[in-house]
Design a protein around this motif. Sequence first.
Motif: not given
Length: 358
Positions: A174-175, A183, A185, A195, A218, A221, A224-226, A228, A242
């Motif tokens: 993700g991210h 990132c 996870c 993470l 996520f 991907k 910016s992380m939203n 999970l 997130m």
Amino acid sequence: MSVSLDKPQIISHIQKNLNYTVFDTKWIPCSAKFVCMGNFARGTGVIQVYEVQQGEVLLIKEIEKSKPIKCGTFGFTSLQQRYLATGDFGGGLNVWNLETPDVPVYSVNAHKEIINAIDGVGGLGIGDGAPEIVTGSRDGTVKVWDPRQKESPVANMEPAEGEAKRDCWTVAFGHAFNEQDRCVCAGYDNGDIKLFDLRNMSLRWETNIKNGVCCVEFDRKDISMNKLVATSLEGKFHVFDMRTQHPSKGFASVSEKAHKSTIWQVRHLPQNRDIFITAGGSGSLNLWKYEYPVQRSKKDADNIDMGVAGLVGLLQNVTLSTQPISSLDWSPDKQGLCVCSAFDQTMRVLIVTKLNRV
């Protein structure tokens, strides 16, 4: 009656019995084809390529390998190549050209024990940065690989000295929204969720959901992380927001008792990141929608930002099998089309209707 007619329906479009145990299924991007991966009773691995044609599935190719195959991903590859990466029972990571699959185009003895989970990023035009593959194994390690490089992983997350080795059951990228950030996870058999920040090579956050973590994903991907979603051995899933990480409380979350048994999989709808499906050990599928709160963050007593969790609503559920549904994959190209497999050695192509109305 009119309300129920507007609900999405989960329809079993095509069903096919197979002569082996299926562990994973994946759509081949930009095609009407998918792959099934697993093992024959004689102990060898198998990859089958199917094509959907006029309401039927046709077997295009069958590839037998020496080791049973546990998991696969296309997430790292280009749309031109569409290579498949697989993890096997011997700890081997292999990348296959499905047109000429006799010899892998990349192969490494990645782990000392079975590779339970695999994910890819940086390919298919999704997410920036290098094409990478992450693997999680029973040996307790999580490793990131660049298939353009030789045998060494570009990152190796293993238990600290003196820390007990935990079986890693699930991994997800993700991210990956620019060239630098990314990132991973990972979920473990003891309920740990970790993470890892690959840019800084550090553990960014960890928590424990008090039960084995079967699947993490996520919602997207390449942003910016939203959100999970993490699913567990005892039928509960957790949705973590997130966007805001509190220094001591971590991420806000909402949990839901979704199935009467293990939730083996969670998969977000590619065309709508707020809709996801969970696959249960009792052969059931549940379709969910996440509703955001009015405000996603607030100040705590010390004036520090903390997240606010939303709500999860059940859109539809169906029971397809008497055995656990072990894998599911949405088509990235046709909304509502998915393929799943269960431990009754059956592969099913499903159609989920009216997703654009929810």
